[in-house]
Each structure stands twice: as C-alpha cells, then as structure tokens.
Design an enzyme around this catalytic site. Structure first.
Site, PDB file in Angstrom:
ATOM      1  N   HIS A 180      30.912  10.885  16.130  1.00 49.37           N
ATOM      2  CA  HIS A 180      31.605   9.709  16.665  1.00 49.37           C
ATOM      3  C   HIS A 180      32.857   9.396  15.851  1.00 49.37           C
ATOM      4  O   HIS A 180      33.857   8.938  16.408  1.00 49.37           O
ATOM      5  CB  HIS A 180      30.650   8.509  16.734  1.00 49.37           C
ATOM      6  CG  HIS A 180      29.585   8.680  17.778  1.00 49.37           C
ATOM      7  ND1 HIS A 180      28.305   8.179  17.641  1.00 49.37           N
ATOM      8  CD2 HIS A 180      29.597   9.319  18.978  1.00 49.37           C
ATOM      9  CE1 HIS A 180      27.592   8.507  18.716  1.00 49.37           C
ATOM     10  NE2 HIS A 180      28.349   9.196  19.535  1.00 49.37           N
ATOM     11  N   ASP A 206      21.795  18.416  24.381  1.00 56.64           N
ATOM     12  CA  ASP A 206      23.017  18.443  23.564  1.00 56.64           C
ATOM     13  C   ASP A 206      23.409  19.902  23.354  1.00 56.64           C
ATOM     14  O   ASP A 206      23.065  20.505  22.329  1.00 56.64           O
ATOM     15  CB  ASP A 206      22.747  17.787  22.201  1.00 56.64           C
ATOM     16  CG  ASP A 206      22.337  16.326  22.335  1.00 56.64           C
ATOM     17  OD1 ASP A 206      23.168  15.508  22.746  1.00 56.64           O
ATOM     18  OD2 ASP A 206      21.163  16.006  22.033  1.00 56.64           O
ATOM     19  N   GLU A 241       9.840  11.006  22.267  1.00 56.76           N
ATOM     20  CA  GLU A 241      10.548  12.222  21.847  1.00 56.76           C
ATOM     21  C   GLU A 241      10.077  12.711  20.481  1.00 56.76           C
ATOM     22  O   GLU A 241      10.128  13.892  20.181  1.00 56.76           O
ATOM     23  CB  GLU A 241      12.059  11.939  21.786  1.00 56.76           C
ATOM     24  CG  GLU A 241      12.885  13.161  21.435  1.00 56.76           C
ATOM     25  CD  GLU A 241      14.374  12.886  21.426  1.00 56.76           C
ATOM     26  OE1 GLU A 241      14.767  11.711  21.555  1.00 56.76           O
ATOM     27  OE2 GLU A 241      15.138  13.842  21.264  1.00 56.76           O
ATOM     28  N   HIS A 256      20.387  15.997  32.194  1.00 54.76           N
ATOM     29  CA  HIS A 256      20.244  15.334  30.887  1.00 54.76           C
ATOM     30  C   HIS A 256      21.186  16.006  29.888  1.00 54.76           C
ATOM     31  O   HIS A 256      20.826  16.969  29.209  1.00 54.76           O
ATOM     32  CB  HIS A 256      18.790  15.424  30.410  1.00 54.76           C
ATOM     33  CG  HIS A 256      18.493  14.631  29.165  1.00 54.76           C
ATOM     34  ND1 HIS A 256      17.359  13.852  29.015  1.00 54.76           N
ATOM     35  CD2 HIS A 256      19.160  14.488  27.999  1.00 54.76           C
ATOM     36  CE1 HIS A 256      17.348  13.273  27.823  1.00 54.76           C
ATOM     37  NE2 HIS A 256      18.445  13.664  27.174  1.00 54.76           N
ATOM     38  N   HIS A 293      24.131  14.723  26.974  1.00 55.34           N
ATOM     39  CA  HIS A 293      24.883  13.656  26.286  1.00 55.34           C
ATOM     40  C   HIS A 293      26.298  14.161  26.006  1.00 55.34           C
ATOM     41  O   HIS A 293      26.460  15.253  25.438  1.00 55.34           O
ATOM     42  CB  HIS A 293      24.221  13.305  24.954  1.00 55.34           C
ATOM     43  CG  HIS A 293      22.839  12.750  25.092  1.00 55.34           C
ATOM     44  ND1 HIS A 293      22.579  11.404  25.221  1.00 55.34           N
ATOM     45  CD2 HIS A 293      21.624  13.370  25.106  1.00 55.34           C
ATOM     46  CE1 HIS A 293      21.268  11.214  25.301  1.00 55.34           C
ATOM     47  NE2 HIS A 293      20.664  12.386  25.243  1.00 55.34           N
TER      48      HIS A 293
HETATM   49  C1  6MZ Z   1      17.877  10.453  21.627  1.00 56.91           C
HETATM   50  C2  6MZ Z   1      20.058  11.171  21.793  1.00 56.91           C
HETATM   51  C3  6MZ Z   1      19.652  12.526  21.618  1.00 56.91           C
HETATM   52  O1  6MZ Z   1      26.414   8.835  24.020  1.00 56.91           O
HETATM   53  O2  6MZ Z   1      27.965   9.289  22.124  1.00 56.91           O
HETATM   54  N1  6MZ Z   1      21.395  11.179  21.934  1.00 56.91           N
HETATM   55  N2  6MZ Z   1      19.186  10.158  21.795  1.00 56.91           N
HETATM   56  N3  6MZ Z   1      17.427  11.714  21.439  1.00 56.91           N
HETATM   57  C4  6MZ Z   1      18.282  12.774  21.420  1.00 56.91           C
HETATM   58  N4  6MZ Z   1      17.750  14.005  21.191  1.00 56.91           N
HETATM   59  C5  6MZ Z   1      18.314  15.008  20.336  1.00 56.91           C
HETATM   60  N5  6MZ Z   1      20.744  13.291  21.699  1.00 56.91           N
HETATM   61  C6  6MZ Z   1      21.796  12.457  21.899  1.00 56.91           C
HETATM   62  O3  6MZ Z   1      26.293  11.017  22.844  1.00 56.91           O
HETATM   63  C7  6MZ Z   1      25.597  10.994  21.621  1.00 56.91           C
HETATM   64  C8  6MZ Z   1      24.515   9.946  21.645  1.00 56.91           C
HETATM   65  O4  6MZ Z   1      23.495  10.304  22.573  1.00 56.91           O
HETATM   66  C9  6MZ Z   1      22.207   9.938  22.099  1.00 56.91           C
HETATM   67  C10 6MZ Z   1      22.409   9.256  20.746  1.00 56.91           C
HETATM   68  O5  6MZ Z   1      22.480   7.858  20.926  1.00 56.91           O
HETATM   69  C11 6MZ Z   1      23.775   9.811  20.319  1.00 56.91           C
HETATM   70  O6  6MZ Z   1      24.456   8.954  19.415  1.00 56.91           O
HETATM   71  P1  6MZ Z   1      27.266   9.845  23.342  1.00 56.91           P
HETATM   72  O7  6MZ Z   1      28.214  10.541  24.266  1.00 56.91           O
END
Ligand code: 6MZ
Length: 379
Positions: free
Chosen positions: A75, A318, A233, A23, A25
């Site tokens: 972004h 993250d 969450e 997990h 991002h």
């Molecule tokens: C929900 C999250 C997140 O996709 O642009 N994202 N969504 N909860 C979280 N907890 C902290 N952390 C990240 O990566 C950024 C995107 O991932 C999701 C959100 O939609 C965020 O804009 P990407 O690579």
C-alpha cells in the site's frame, strides 16, 4: 527436472480454457516487476530502502501474518492515484491474457489525506485504470449484450481480440470502524452504474470483531448489494483469539452471504451447516497452502467440497503475492485431484452461476462456454 510433454500440454490447455475469476484482491494481484519498479522509485526518493523491500517482494514463503505486513508495504508503494490506475490496468490485462472472460476484482477503498485521496477518488482511479486497458476489450458496464456476440475467448489460438467482463467489489478491511465500513457500502451503492456490484469482508482474520462490520453488511443486504465474506481462513491454533473466531464462523454462516471465501478451518458442525446452506465457496488453493490454512494441496478441503457437489469456484486470491495465475490453479486441481478435462471445464463453467453480475451477463457467459465446449473438450 524437465517439464514433461503431458504437463506442458495440460498447462497450455488450462490457459486456453475460458475462466471466471471471482476472488482476486487488486493489490495482491500486482506483478512483481511493477512492485520492484515502484519500490525503486520510492527508494530513489529516500522514502524506503530499496534493497530491503526487494528481498521482501521476491521472497517466496508467506505466512498469513507476513502477508498482512506485506500488504502494508504494497500500500505504501501503490497508494497514489496514478499508481492505482496503473495497477488496475495491468491486473485486468494479465487476467485477460490467460483467457479469463469474467473478472470480479475486489479492492479496499482508501482514504489517504497526505495524497489527497478519498475512498471515492481511489475508486475513480481504479475505474480509470479499467477503462484505459488497450489490448483487450473490457466490458465494464452493462452494455446491450447480444447473444450472437463474437466469442470472448479464442481457443484456437488465433489473434482475435480478447474480451473480458470486469466488475468491482468493494472490500471492507477488518481494521475498519463501523462507520468506515458503512461509508464503503454507501460508496458501492453510489458507484453501481460504474461496475461496482458487491461488497467483500477481508483483512487480517485475527483483527477486529464481527459485530463491528455486521451493521455495514446488513446495510448492504438492505440495499440489495451482494456480499462475499472471508470465513475461517486461519487455523485456530495460530491465533490467540480462538474463541471469537469460532463464534464468528457461525455468525458468518448465519448471515448467509451470496458467497464465502476460503472456509479452511470449519469444525464438523460448521461443515454440515455450510454444506446444507449451498453457499458457493471461492477456493484459493495456493493461497491456503502458503498461508497454512490448508496443510497441503493433497489435503485441501477442495476435495471434500467437490465430492459433496458443493458449489465452488477456483480463484487466485492474490496472484502477485503468491506467484500464481488462474490457469495454474486449474492445473493444480487437475494434477492434485485427478480431474479430467471435462470435469475441469464443468468446474470453470459452473462458476458462471455464482457471478454477481446480472442475468444478461450470465447469459452471455453461458454462451461463451457453450461455444468453447466442443473445441476445448475435443483437444
Ligand atoms: C484476507 C486479504 C487476503 O484491497 O488493497 N486481502 N484478506 N485474507 C487474505 N488472504 C491471503 N489477501 C488480501 O488488496 C489487498 C487487501 O486485500 C485483503 C487485505 O485487506 C489486503 O490489505 P486491496 O486492493
């Protein structure tokens, strides 16, 4: 306060431990130094005010609503093809450097007309980044794996090249329409032979309705694409939209995705349902504590799920945004909940069973952990 020898030794052990990250991002895993460099460039061009952005990037405190404002900023900094390629390359390098042997990186494909970007071209830029990693071997496609491959993670600390399996999940952002979400699922299908192996539902939990994404998630199910869903969450008291979220958690559990993310604020009945479902949970300790999903590390629901022998994997969410790493998350598990090295190793090893990659990759990862066991557990 000086770091004790025991802490230092344990932290190093957690770095050496082979790990599986399920997990992460992409845009949340970007190094601060890269974000600052990008902000400086845009500041020089007059697109943003660098000093304001710098303060926001370096700030440590992050509530969940703040996180989503930050993602909008990230972004702006990262959404052009070359930058997407750069961050994908760096993020994989960073995970590999700390002995992550299998990485599922998730990202939201983005249309951006001003940049001539489509969801497809965004993903092509990501794949280009993964292919351009130089310091480690990235296994992106299912190659002809052999069981006698050289170990991917070298725990003795010598300089053998590291190797990392990388797979991609396409995220549906909760802000998206049904049709945009369906486009993402179709894109995942199209890019199956390029390392895309799953769908994620993420984004601001107080935005959007479950019914909007359900058709796309059902479509993924019909196509045989595994899904993982951010579930419960946010603490309900923080949100105005409490009732729909409660309903949503039930619906998410009923959907039976292959994995669930977070599960911070379930009620008793939902806990029961989750535990009997045995759906593996992606646990993100630092993220949940920082955003208020869990009251503290000590009171994090990891302990409850771990004691119930529920399938779990430790994840970063993250790592850039929350200044953490997967090794640090394992260290926190040990220092907070008192797990032994053997228990930590078994936790890391157990995550292999929840990867979305095929059985050949799983077999190869199992072998990596078997080889690592003797050495890691002896130290
Ligand atoms: C929900 C999250 C997140 O996709 O642009 N994202 N969504 N909860 C979280 N907890 C902290 N952390 C990240 O990566 C950024 C995107 O991932 C999701 C959100 O939609 C965020 O804009 P990407 O690579």
């Amino acid at each position: 306060m000086e770091t004790s020898e025991a802490e230092k030794e344990m932290r190093e052990w957690c770095v050496a431990l082979p790990k599986v990250e399920l997990h992460a991002h992409l845009n949340g895993s970007v190094r601060n130094s890269t974000l600052l460099e990008l902000a400086k460039e845009l500041g020089d061009k007059g697109v943003i005010v660098f000093e304001d952005v710098k303060d926001v990037i370096m700030k440590n405190d992050r509530s969940l609503p703040e996180c989503f404002r930050l993602f909008d900023l990230f972004h702006i900094l990262t959404t052009d093809h070359d930058t997407v390629t750069r961050i994908a390359k760096e993020v994989v390098g960073d995970f590999a450097a700390e002995n992550v042997v299998y990485l599922e990186i998730r990202t939201t494909p983005k249309n951006n007309e001003a940049k001539g970007m489509t969801k497809r071209s965004y993903m092509n830029a990501v794949v280009k980044g993964l292919k351009s990693v130089e310091d480690v071997d990235v296994v992106l496609f299912d190659s002809n794996l052999r069981n006698d491959e050289t170990p991917m993670s070298d725990l003795s600390g010598d300089t053998k090249r590291k190797k990392i399996y990388v797979r991609l999940l396409l995220s549906i952002d909760r802000r998206e329409t049904t049709s945009a979400a369906l486009d993402t699922v179709n894109l995942a299908m199209e890019m199956k032979d390029q390392g895309v192996i799953g769908i994620d539902l993420s984004g601001n939990p107080v935005v959007g309705e479950w019914e909007t994404y359900l058709p796309a998630l059902e479509h993924a199910k019909d196509l045989g694409i595994p899904t993982t869903i951010h579930c419960g969450e946010m603490k309900l008291e923080l949100s105005e939209q409490q009732v729909p979220n409660r309903k949503e958690i039930q619906a998410m559990l009923d959907f039976c995705p292959q994995r669930l993310g977070h599960v911070c604020c379930l009620d008793d009945e939902e806990w029961k349902k989750l535990k009997s479902s045995m759906i593996p949970v992606e646990i993100c300790l630092t993220s949940n504590v920082m955003t208020g999903g869990a009251p503290s590390l000590e009171l994090h629901h990891f302990a409850d799920l771990y004691n119930a022998k529920h399938p779990l994997s430790i994840c970063t969410d993250d790592s850039g945004l929350f200044s953490t790493s997967l090794s640090n998350e394992y260290y926190l598990v040990a220092s907070t909940f008192g797990l032994s090295k053997t228990e930590l190793f078994r936790l890391a090893q157990g995550a292999v069973e929840f990867v979305f990659a095929d059985d050949e990759v799983k077999k190869s990862l199992r072998a990596v952990f078997e080889r690592a066991a003797a050495e890691t557990l002896a130290s």
